[in-house]
Motif scaffolding. Structure first.
Motif, PDB file in Angstrom:
ATOM      1  N   ILE A 230      89.735 130.326 110.935  1.00 30.35           N
ATOM      2  CA  ILE A 230      90.250 129.204 111.715  1.00 30.35           C
ATOM      3  C   ILE A 230      91.778 129.161 111.647  1.00 30.35           C
ATOM      4  N   ARG A 231      92.380 128.626 112.718  1.00 33.54           N
ATOM      5  CA  ARG A 231      93.828 128.455 112.785  1.00 33.54           C
ATOM      6  C   ARG A 231      94.240 126.982 112.910  1.00 33.54           C
ATOM      7  N   SER A 232      93.257 126.099 113.088  1.00 37.93           N
ATOM      8  CA  SER A 232      93.573 124.670 113.198  1.00 37.93           C
ATOM      9  C   SER A 232      92.341 123.854 112.838  1.00 37.93           C
ATOM     10  N   PHE A 233      92.572 122.570 112.521  1.00 37.68           N
ATOM     11  CA  PHE A 233      91.460 121.675 112.214  1.00 37.68           C
ATOM     12  C   PHE A 233      91.853 120.261 112.595  1.00 37.68           C
ATOM     13  N   ALA A 234      90.831 119.405 112.743  1.00 33.42           N
ATOM     14  CA  ALA A 234      91.044 117.992 113.064  1.00 33.42           C
ATOM     15  C   ALA A 234      90.280 117.145 112.059  1.00 33.42           C
ATOM     16  N   ILE A 235      90.943 116.138 111.507  1.00 35.47           N
ATOM     17  CA  ILE A 235      90.287 115.179 110.616  1.00 35.47           C
ATOM     18  C   ILE A 235      89.843 114.016 111.497  1.00 35.47           C
ATOM     19  N   THR A 236      88.532 113.830 111.616  1.00 38.15           N
ATOM     20  CA  THR A 236      87.991 113.000 112.689  1.00 38.15           C
ATOM     21  C   THR A 236      87.583 111.591 112.271  1.00 38.15           C
ATOM     22  N   ASP A 237      87.662 111.256 110.979  1.00 39.89           N
ATOM     23  CA  ASP A 237      87.222 109.913 110.601  1.00 39.89           C
ATOM     24  C   ASP A 237      88.345 108.898 110.814  1.00 39.89           C
ATOM     25  N   ASP A 238      87.964 107.630 110.951  1.00 38.91           N
ATOM     26  CA  ASP A 238      88.898 106.572 111.322  1.00 38.91           C
ATOM     27  C   ASP A 238      89.857 106.188 110.204  1.00 38.91           C
ATOM     28  N   THR A 239      89.507 106.450 108.955  1.00 36.54           N
ATOM     29  CA  THR A 239      90.255 105.885 107.835  1.00 36.54           C
ATOM     30  C   THR A 239      90.964 106.943 106.995  1.00 36.54           C
ATOM     31  N   PHE A 240      91.270 108.090 107.548  1.00 33.96           N
ATOM     32  CA  PHE A 240      91.971 109.139 106.802  1.00 33.96           C
ATOM     33  C   PHE A 240      93.313 108.630 106.265  1.00 33.96           C
ATOM     34  N   THR A 241      94.081 107.901 107.092  1.00 33.27           N
ATOM     35  CA  THR A 241      95.417 107.472 106.672  1.00 33.27           C
ATOM     36  C   THR A 241      95.424 106.113 105.966  1.00 33.27           C
ATOM     37  N   TYR A 242      94.263 105.596 105.644  1.00 34.31           N
ATOM     38  CA  TYR A 242      94.155 104.256 105.064  1.00 34.31           C
ATOM     39  C   TYR A 242      94.772 104.185 103.670  1.00 34.31           C
ATOM     40  N   ASN A 243      94.751 105.294 102.928  1.00 27.20           N
ATOM     41  CA  ASN A 243      95.269 105.350 101.561  1.00 27.20           C
ATOM     42  C   ASN A 243      96.461 106.307 101.533  1.00 27.20           C
ATOM     43  N   LYS A 244      97.656 105.752 101.381  1.00 31.51           N
ATOM     44  CA  LYS A 244      98.882 106.561 101.462  1.00 31.51           C
ATOM     45  C   LYS A 244      98.915 107.648 100.399  1.00 31.51           C
ATOM     46  N   ARG A 245      98.595 107.310  99.146  1.00 30.24           N
ATOM     47  CA  ARG A 245      98.663 108.292  98.070  1.00 30.24           C
ATOM     48  C   ARG A 245      97.743 109.479  98.345  1.00 30.24           C
ATOM     49  N   PHE A 246      96.552 109.173  98.883  1.00 28.91           N
ATOM     50  CA  PHE A 246      95.610 110.231  99.224  1.00 28.91           C
ATOM     51  C   PHE A 246      96.208 111.145 100.298  1.00 28.91           C
ATOM     52  N   VAL A 247      96.799 110.558 101.337  1.00 33.15           N
ATOM     53  CA  VAL A 247      97.365 111.349 102.428  1.00 33.15           C
ATOM     54  C   VAL A 247      98.496 112.244 101.919  1.00 33.15           C
ATOM     55  N   LEU A 248      99.376 111.692 101.093  1.00 33.21           N
ATOM     56  CA  LEU A 248     100.480 112.493 100.573  1.00 33.21           C
ATOM     57  C   LEU A 248      99.962 113.646  99.708  1.00 33.21           C
ATOM     58  N   ASP A 249      98.951 113.390  98.908  1.00 37.32           N
ATOM     59  CA  ASP A 249      98.356 114.460  98.089  1.00 37.32           C
ATOM     60  C   ASP A 249      97.754 115.538  98.979  1.00 37.32           C
ATOM     61  N   PHE A 250      97.027 115.090 100.029  1.00 38.80           N
ATOM     62  CA  PHE A 250      96.425 116.070 100.927  1.00 38.80           C
ATOM     63  C   PHE A 250      97.503 116.912 101.605  1.00 38.80           C
TER      64      PHE A 250
END
Length: 536
Positions: A230-250
């Motif tokens: 694969i060369r790309s992906f999409a995160i499709t759930d509504d609450t991916f960005t709900y937790n800032k610390r989680f997003v920064l870690d990801f």
């Protein structure tokens, strides 16, 4: 035990969701095949047969369907066809429609079991029940020997989403390799209470948000890179960005992949998070704005502000992340003035893409239950946002306006907003609102202009510069006065050593767009080029 899972793709799915894999079935498949002796085949008309043939049917011990409400008519037709072919094994339904419109499925003679809500644990226990192993049935309806229904209540949701195996993408291996793309889910559940999708999401995923860990998600992405390229992906759930610390870690972990990715998000995300997302490969954010009217956002229980949505899109534009803006029109109580606010919103905010759907009352949602008395009779296959027709009796007189604004607010990437197709002027708005026929005529005229402009530029890019110039000049003689037309023609003249012909066009462009610094610089460049061409 051999299982046939069926994804009942509709004609709309075949046209518009050709690369969207049924993630629920892929997780169920991976869970089921962990049991000894279980094999699963997935049937999906987008890539092969819709269901087992009459010859292959005896090979299967269980037939399972997932279905959204708009797919359930297709699913039931397939199920009844299988019964007519002699299928005597259990037919099981799960997924969104089964979870929120259970009574409808209980009326169908072809169905033996209905799974309600998140399916993995429930389905595993059902398989153990069929195999005569120790089991604990929860959140499932079963038919007894006399065909009466028996309900097994419960709340057996997965506590730790990292216990999920990787989805069985090998069932669609060729598709994933061809598209070089996957969907990824990072969370289940949603803490918000928007009227158009709750409480149905809670009926499916429970009352709280559960999140996979970053290592578990990145392991899935790494597996897809290694196995499918694969060369790309999409995160499709509504609450991916709900937790800032989680997003920064990801984001810190995702940098190593070097892939482009996208996600869904609310607009209450700060600049630091967006910059980290961009730097790790995120090039598109799908944001549910829904309306440019604060009154409508409040009716939808969005707990968000128009100003926050606008600032978010503009911040994404500044940072360099494209935005896919989802809008709705046709909510009960919405007026033309509210729709006009949505149009003004997208024209101010300038998202990369603006997609508009007609508000649709999905079974079990707040908007469904609170307006049940005024729902217009429809078939289940009409319970879809892409279906343009009156959904509520009170909104029926406004259906022409709804159709009109859906077109005006729409913008595809690289294209114009619908309003710009007829000219963003008071006269164009007035004529378009008063007569859809006039609007369509104007839009057709501008569509033709866009096609001719593209043909002229393609000719120039192919080295046929004079041909491109002549096509652009012809458009001007036909009365078109678009900024793009002046700008492209002036640039072609300038880049081919004809600054004396380019400068008047840039000056006309400056009259249309006063103060444009880029145009002022081009005028200065034309003047400098003319001076340098004068013999000493």
């Amino acid at each position: 035990m051999r299982i046939a899972f069926i994804y009942p793709a509709t004609e709309f799915d075949c046209l518009h969701h050709a690369v969207s894999l049924p993630m629920g079935l892929l997780y169920l498949t991976a869970m089921a095949e962990q049991l000894s002796g279980v094999e699963v085949d997935i049937f999906d008309v987008r890539y092969g047969p819709a269901a087992p043939s009459s010859e292959d049917l005896p090979r299967y011990d269980l037939i399972g369907f997932t279905a959204m409400s708009m797919q359930v008519i297709t699913a039931l037709k397939i199920a009844n066809d299988l019964r007519a072919k002699g299928c005597r094994v259990p037919i099981v339904f799960g997924g969104p429609h089964a979870s929120v419109a259970t009574d409808h499925l209980k009326e169908q003679d072809c169905i033996d079991a209905i799974l309600v809500g998140e399916g993995e644990l429930t389905f595993l226990e059902y398989l153990k029940y069929l195999q005569g192993q120790p089991h604990k049935l929860e959140r499932i309806w079963l038919r007894d020997a006399d065909r009466t229904w028996r309900h097994f209540e419960g709340a057996n949701y997965l506590e730790n989403l990292d216990d999920l195996p990787l989805p069985a993408r090998d069932k669609y291996g060729d598709v994933v390799r061809d598209t070089s793309f996957i969907d990824v889910t990072s969370t289940r559940g949603c803490p918000f209470d928007c009227t158009y999708c709750q409480p149905t999401k809670r009926a499916i995923f429970g009352n709280r948000v559960r999140r996979r860990t970053v290592p578990h998600i990145t392991a899935e992405i790494r597996d897809a890179i290694d196995r499918f390229g694969i060369r790309s992906f999409a995160i499709t759930d509504d609450t991916f960005t709900y937790n800032k610390r989680f997003v920064l870690d990801f984001c810190e972990q995702a940098k190593a992949f070097g892939l482009q990715w996208s996600c869904q998000s609310r607009s209450d995300v700060d600049r630091e998070t967006l910059v980290a997302m961009r730097d790790s490969g995120c090039d598109l954010v799908n944001v549910g704005v829904e309306s440019g009217s604060q009154r409508m956002l409040d009716l939808m229980n969005k707990h968000n502000k128009v100003e926050t949505n606008e600032a978010f899109i503009q911040m994404c534009n500044e940072i360099g992340i494209r935005t896919w803006c989802n809008m709705m029109v046709g909510y009960p109580g919405e007026t033309r003035a509210d729709m006009d606010m949505s149009l003004d919103f997208v024209m101010r905010a300038r998202p990369t893409i603006s997609i508009v759907s007609q508000v649709t009352p999905f079974p079990g949602t707040h908007v469904w239950t609170s307006h049940k008395d005024e729902l217009l009779a429809t078939g289940w296959d009409d319970v879809a946002r892409h279906v343009r027709r009156a959904k509520f009796r009170s909104m029926e007189p406004l259906q022409p306006a709804i159709d009109h604004y859906m077109t005006l607010i729409t913008r595809l990437e690289g294209g114009r907003f619908g309003l710009e197709m007829v000219g963003n002027s008071k006269l164009a708005r007035f004529l378009g609102r008063r007569s859809v026929r006039i609007y369509k005529t104007l839009a057709k005229r501008m569509k033709w202009f866009d096609e001719q402009l593209a043909a002229a530029l393609n000719a120039a890019r192919a080295g046929r510069v004079d041909e491109g110039i002549n096509q652009l000049k012809r458009l001007m003689t036909l009365g078109y006065k678009e900024k793009d037309l002046f700008g492209h023609l002036a640039w072609l003249y300038f880049s081919t050593g004809r600054p004396e012909e380019a400068e008047p066009l840039y000056r006309q462009l400056l009259e249309i767009d006063p103060g444009n610094e880029e145009v002022l610089r081009q005028i200065e460049a034309c003047q400098a080029a003319k001076k340098s061409a004068v013999p000493a």
